[in-house]
Design a protein around this motif. Structure first.
Motif, PDB file in Angstrom:
ATOM      1  N   VAL A 170     -30.668  11.700   2.760  1.00 53.40           N
ATOM      2  CA  VAL A 170     -29.725  11.161   3.742  1.00 53.40           C
ATOM      3  C   VAL A 170     -28.385  11.856   3.559  1.00 53.40           C
ATOM      4  CG1 VAL A 170     -30.816   8.877   3.871  1.00 53.40           C
ATOM      5  CG2 VAL A 170     -28.984   9.291   2.202  1.00 53.40           C
ATOM      6  N   GLY A 171     -27.489  11.623   4.505  1.00 56.56           N
ATOM      7  CA  GLY A 171     -26.152  12.182   4.361  1.00 56.56           C
ATOM      8  C   GLY A 171     -25.171  11.511   5.293  1.00 56.56           C
ATOM      9  N   ALA A 172     -23.906  11.572   4.921  1.00 57.52           N
ATOM     10  CA  ALA A 172     -22.796  11.161   5.780  1.00 57.52           C
ATOM     11  C   ALA A 172     -21.770  12.282   5.695  1.00 57.52           C
ATOM     12  CB  ALA A 172     -22.200   9.837   5.334  1.00 57.52           C
ATOM     13  N   TYR A 173     -21.263  12.702   6.856  1.00 58.25           N
ATOM     14  CA  TYR A 173     -20.513  13.941   6.969  1.00 58.25           C
ATOM     15  C   TYR A 173     -19.198  13.754   7.716  1.00 58.25           C
ATOM     16  CZ  TYR A 173     -25.260  15.625   6.048  1.00 58.25           C
ATOM     17  OH  TYR A 173     -26.501  15.834   5.507  1.00 58.25           O
ATOM     18  N   GLY A 174     -18.343  14.769   7.601  1.00 60.41           N
ATOM     19  CA  GLY A 174     -17.104  14.751   8.357  1.00 60.41           C
ATOM     20  C   GLY A 174     -17.335  14.718   9.855  1.00 60.41           C
ATOM     21  N   SER A 175     -18.494  15.176  10.298  1.00 56.27           N
ATOM     22  CA  SER A 175     -18.835  15.103  11.724  1.00 56.27           C
ATOM     23  C   SER A 175     -19.232  13.693  12.140  1.00 56.27           C
ATOM     24  CB  SER A 175     -19.960  16.087  12.048  1.00 56.27           C
ATOM     25  OG  SER A 175     -20.968  16.074  11.052  1.00 56.27           O
ATOM     26  N   ASP A 176     -19.502  12.808  11.169  1.00 55.99           N
ATOM     27  CA  ASP A 176     -19.754  11.395  11.482  1.00 55.99           C
ATOM     28  C   ASP A 176     -18.458  10.616  11.625  1.00 55.99           C
ATOM     29  OD1 ASP A 176     -22.633  11.430  11.390  1.00 55.99           O
ATOM     30  OD2 ASP A 176     -22.478  11.634   9.209  1.00 55.99           O
ATOM     31  N   GLY A 186     -13.968  11.322  10.772  1.00 58.89           N
ATOM     32  CA  GLY A 186     -12.890  12.075  10.148  1.00 58.89           C
ATOM     33  C   GLY A 186     -12.233  11.330   9.006  1.00 58.89           C
ATOM     34  N   ARG A 187     -12.613  10.063   8.812  1.00 58.44           N
ATOM     35  CA  ARG A 187     -12.054   9.248   7.720  1.00 58.44           C
ATOM     36  C   ARG A 187     -13.084   9.107   6.613  1.00 58.44           C
ATOM     37  NH1 ARG A 187      -9.728   3.747   9.570  1.00 58.44           N
ATOM     38  NH2 ARG A 187      -8.969   3.888   7.426  1.00 58.44           N
ATOM     39  N   ARG A 188     -12.781   9.640   5.457  1.00 63.28           N
ATOM     40  CA  ARG A 188     -13.743   9.618   4.358  1.00 63.28           C
ATOM     41  C   ARG A 188     -14.137   8.193   3.975  1.00 63.28           C
ATOM     42  NH1 ARG A 188     -14.388  14.123   1.317  1.00 63.28           N
ATOM     43  NH2 ARG A 188     -16.009  13.980  -0.262  1.00 63.28           N
ATOM     44  N   ALA A 189     -13.212   7.258   4.088  1.00 64.93           N
ATOM     45  CA  ALA A 189     -13.492   5.880   3.689  1.00 64.93           C
ATOM     46  C   ALA A 189     -14.593   5.239   4.529  1.00 64.93           C
ATOM     47  CB  ALA A 189     -12.219   5.042   3.770  1.00 64.93           C
ATOM     48  N   GLU A 190     -14.886   5.805   5.699  1.00 62.24           N
ATOM     49  CA  GLU A 190     -15.942   5.257   6.540  1.00 62.24           C
ATOM     50  C   GLU A 190     -17.319   5.824   6.209  1.00 62.24           C
ATOM     51  OE1 GLU A 190     -14.681   5.934  10.551  1.00 62.24           O
ATOM     52  OE2 GLU A 190     -13.032   4.472  10.426  1.00 62.24           O
ATOM     53  N   LEU A 191     -17.372   6.873   5.425  1.00 58.80           N
ATOM     54  CA  LEU A 191     -18.638   7.553   5.177  1.00 58.80           C
ATOM     55  C   LEU A 191     -19.608   6.792   4.272  1.00 58.80           C
ATOM     56  CD1 LEU A 191     -17.450  11.276   4.907  1.00 58.80           C
ATOM     57  CD2 LEU A 191     -18.287  10.016   6.907  1.00 58.80           C
ATOM     58  N   PRO A 192     -19.153   6.065   3.235  1.00 58.77           N
ATOM     59  CA  PRO A 192     -20.130   5.342   2.414  1.00 58.77           C
ATOM     60  C   PRO A 192     -20.961   4.336   3.199  1.00 58.77           C
ATOM     61  CG  PRO A 192     -18.064   5.544   1.225  1.00 58.77           C
ATOM     62  CD  PRO A 192     -17.799   6.025   2.621  1.00 58.77           C
ATOM     63  N   VAL A 193     -20.365   3.630   4.125  1.00 58.11           N
ATOM     64  CA  VAL A 193     -21.119   2.665   4.933  1.00 58.11           C
ATOM     65  C   VAL A 193     -22.159   3.383   5.775  1.00 58.11           C
ATOM     66  CG1 VAL A 193     -20.957   1.019   6.835  1.00 58.11           C
ATOM     67  CG2 VAL A 193     -19.302   0.930   4.971  1.00 58.11           C
ATOM     68  N   ILE A 194     -21.785   4.517   6.354  1.00 56.49           N
ATOM     69  CA  ILE A 194     -22.718   5.286   7.177  1.00 56.49           C
ATOM     70  C   ILE A 194     -23.901   5.744   6.335  1.00 56.49           C
ATOM     71  CG2 ILE A 194     -22.989   7.428   8.491  1.00 56.49           C
ATOM     72  CD1 ILE A 194     -20.021   7.091   9.331  1.00 56.49           C
ATOM     73  N   GLN A 206     -10.123  15.972   9.557  1.00 57.76           N
ATOM     74  CA  GLN A 206      -8.830  15.556   9.007  1.00 57.76           C
ATOM     75  C   GLN A 206      -7.981  16.770   8.670  1.00 57.76           C
ATOM     76  OE1 GLN A 206      -9.245  13.482   5.285  1.00 57.76           O
ATOM     77  NE2 GLN A 206      -7.039  13.146   5.020  1.00 57.76           N
ATOM     78  N   ILE A 207      -8.592  17.787   8.070  1.00 58.15           N
ATOM     79  CA  ILE A 207      -7.867  19.006   7.723  1.00 58.15           C
ATOM     80  C   ILE A 207      -7.287  19.655   8.973  1.00 58.15           C
ATOM     81  CG2 ILE A 207      -8.180  21.379   6.888  1.00 58.15           C
ATOM     82  CD1 ILE A 207     -10.305  20.157   4.925  1.00 58.15           C
ATOM     83  N   VAL A 208      -8.104  19.769  10.001  1.00 59.13           N
ATOM     84  CA  VAL A 208      -7.651  20.387  11.245  1.00 59.13           C
ATOM     85  C   VAL A 208      -6.507  19.587  11.857  1.00 59.13           C
ATOM     86  CG1 VAL A 208      -8.319  20.976  13.607  1.00 59.13           C
ATOM     87  CG2 VAL A 208      -9.869  21.483  11.696  1.00 59.13           C
ATOM     88  N   ARG A 209      -6.684  18.268  11.930  1.00 62.65           N
ATOM     89  CA  ARG A 209      -5.659  17.406  12.518  1.00 62.65           C
ATOM     90  C   ARG A 209      -4.343  17.503  11.750  1.00 62.65           C
ATOM     91  NH1 ARG A 209      -6.456  13.073  15.889  1.00 62.65           N
ATOM     92  NH2 ARG A 209      -8.675  13.089  15.363  1.00 62.65           N
ATOM     93  N   GLU A 210      -4.417  17.460  10.430  1.00 62.98           N
ATOM     94  CA  GLU A 210      -3.203  17.475   9.624  1.00 62.98           C
ATOM     95  C   GLU A 210      -2.491  18.825   9.701  1.00 62.98           C
ATOM     96  OE1 GLU A 210      -4.123  16.130   5.684  1.00 62.98           O
ATOM     97  OE2 GLU A 210      -4.423  14.050   6.334  1.00 62.98           O
ATOM     98  N   ASP A 232      -9.051  19.662  -0.789  1.00 59.45           N
ATOM     99  CA  ASP A 232     -10.000  18.864  -1.555  1.00 59.45           C
ATOM    100  C   ASP A 232      -9.853  17.367  -1.265  1.00 59.45           C
ATOM    101  OD1 ASP A 232      -7.641  19.904  -2.819  1.00 59.45           O
ATOM    102  OD2 ASP A 232      -8.141  18.807  -4.632  1.00 59.45           O
ATOM    103  N   GLY A 233     -11.018  16.722  -1.095  1.00 61.22           N
ATOM    104  CA  GLY A 233     -11.058  15.290  -0.836  1.00 61.22           C
ATOM    105  C   GLY A 233     -10.920  14.914   0.626  1.00 61.22           C
ATOM    106  N   LYS A 234     -10.729  15.894   1.501  1.00 58.59           N
ATOM    107  CA  LYS A 234     -10.490  15.602   2.917  1.00 58.59           C
ATOM    108  C   LYS A 234     -11.693  16.015   3.768  1.00 58.59           C
ATOM    109  CE  LYS A 234      -5.519  16.151   2.313  1.00 58.59           C
ATOM    110  NZ  LYS A 234      -4.283  16.865   2.696  1.00 58.59           N
ATOM    111  N   THR A 235     -11.778  15.434   4.958  1.00 61.13           N
ATOM    112  CA  THR A 235     -12.829  15.834   5.894  1.00 61.13           C
ATOM    113  C   THR A 235     -12.359  17.013   6.727  1.00 61.13           C
ATOM    114  OG1 THR A 235     -12.111  14.408   7.721  1.00 61.13           O
ATOM    115  CG2 THR A 235     -13.556  13.398   6.056  1.00 61.13           C
ATOM    116  N   ASP A 236     -13.318  17.765   7.260  1.00 56.52           N
ATOM    117  CA  ASP A 236     -12.942  18.913   8.094  1.00 56.52           C
ATOM    118  C   ASP A 236     -12.078  18.506   9.288  1.00 56.52           C
ATOM    119  OD1 ASP A 236     -14.251  20.648   6.402  1.00 56.52           O
ATOM    120  OD2 ASP A 236     -16.057  20.796   7.627  1.00 56.52           O
TER     121      ASP A 236
END
Length: 233
Positions: free
Chosen positions: A142-148, A150-158, A49-53, A43-47
């Motif tokens: 509109v949408g911003a996704y983990g495919s845009d 891997g860092r959730r903090a970057e998604l609001p700007v997108i 990010q989950i794979v990488r971690e 929860d709270g993570k991007t896809d």
């Protein structure tokens, strides 16, 4: 005008673990291991990010290889539909969501809101989950996704940039409202001054979401009038 951005898992809908099972299968297929997935929080993570971690925790040599992570994410999407179809309790919208989305339609048509998504899901996975719950992805402007990113903090700007292109006006600061069920949802909008509305339909209770600094916290989204007031204030 408000830009209202919804998280998906734990906020809009519940998949009964289909996403976790699909990522586990994809990791094993593409990397030979899913790492310590049984004890790992999604929860709270991007896809990505989950794979990488998980690959990092497993000590996999390709843990930081973008092509390996992309391959796992592609396999995940291929596997997800099977898991959604086979989910023991099915995929369903969470309490109050259907009524809230319907109530927002009049505000969208009146030019008071743009309603979109901000989610750690890769877009193809997000679309599958929404359709499994009976919602067409095109319902969200509109949408911003983990495919845009891997860092959730970057998604609001997108998401804000995409909404600005659509609405032909900028969305800044408190114009942006992020709706989610985790402290990460609350935190990701802070750099741009976004407001957060948190709901305790995931794994975090109201106390944890209040402690995270959400402007408004609800146990569920069932009180449509109160939630609309928080979103549009």
């Amino acid at each position: 005008m408000r830009l209202i951005l919804f998280d998906i898992d734990g906020t809009l809908l519940w998949t009964d673990g289909a996403g976790r099972r699909a990522i586990q299968r994809a990791l094993v297929a593409e990397a030979g291991t899913a790492g310590p997935i049984d004890d790992y929080r999604f929860d709270g993570k991007t896809d990505p990010q989950i794979v990488r971690e998980l690959l990092t925790l497993a000590g996999h040599p390709d843990a930081d290889a973008d092509d390996r992570i992309a391959a796992v994410c592609r396999r995940y999407v291929e596997t997800l539909q099977v898991e959604l179809d086979g989910a023991p309790d099915g995929t369903h919208l969470l309490p109050g969501v259907a009524a809230l989305l319907t109530a927002l339609e009049s505000h969208e048509s009146a030019g008071r809101a743009v309603v979109g998504l901000l989610t750690g899901n890769v877009k193809a996975g997000a679309d599958l989950k929404l359709r499994a719950a009976g919602v067409e992805p095109g319902r969200f402007a509109v949408g911003a996704y983990g495919s845009d990113s891997g860092r959730r903090a970057e998604l609001p700007v997108i998401a804000a940039e995409r909404a600005a292109q659509l609405a032909r006006r900028p969305f800044v600061g408190a114009d942006v409202v992020i709706v989610g069920d985790t402290p990460e949802d609350v935190a990701c909008g802070r750099p741009i001054g976004a407001r957060s509305v948190a709901v305790a339909t995931g794994y975090y209770d109201t106390a944890a979401l209040q402690a995270a600094g959400a402007a408004h916290v609800f146990a569920t989204l069932t009180d449509t009038a109160a939630v609309l007031g928080a979103l549009l204030s």
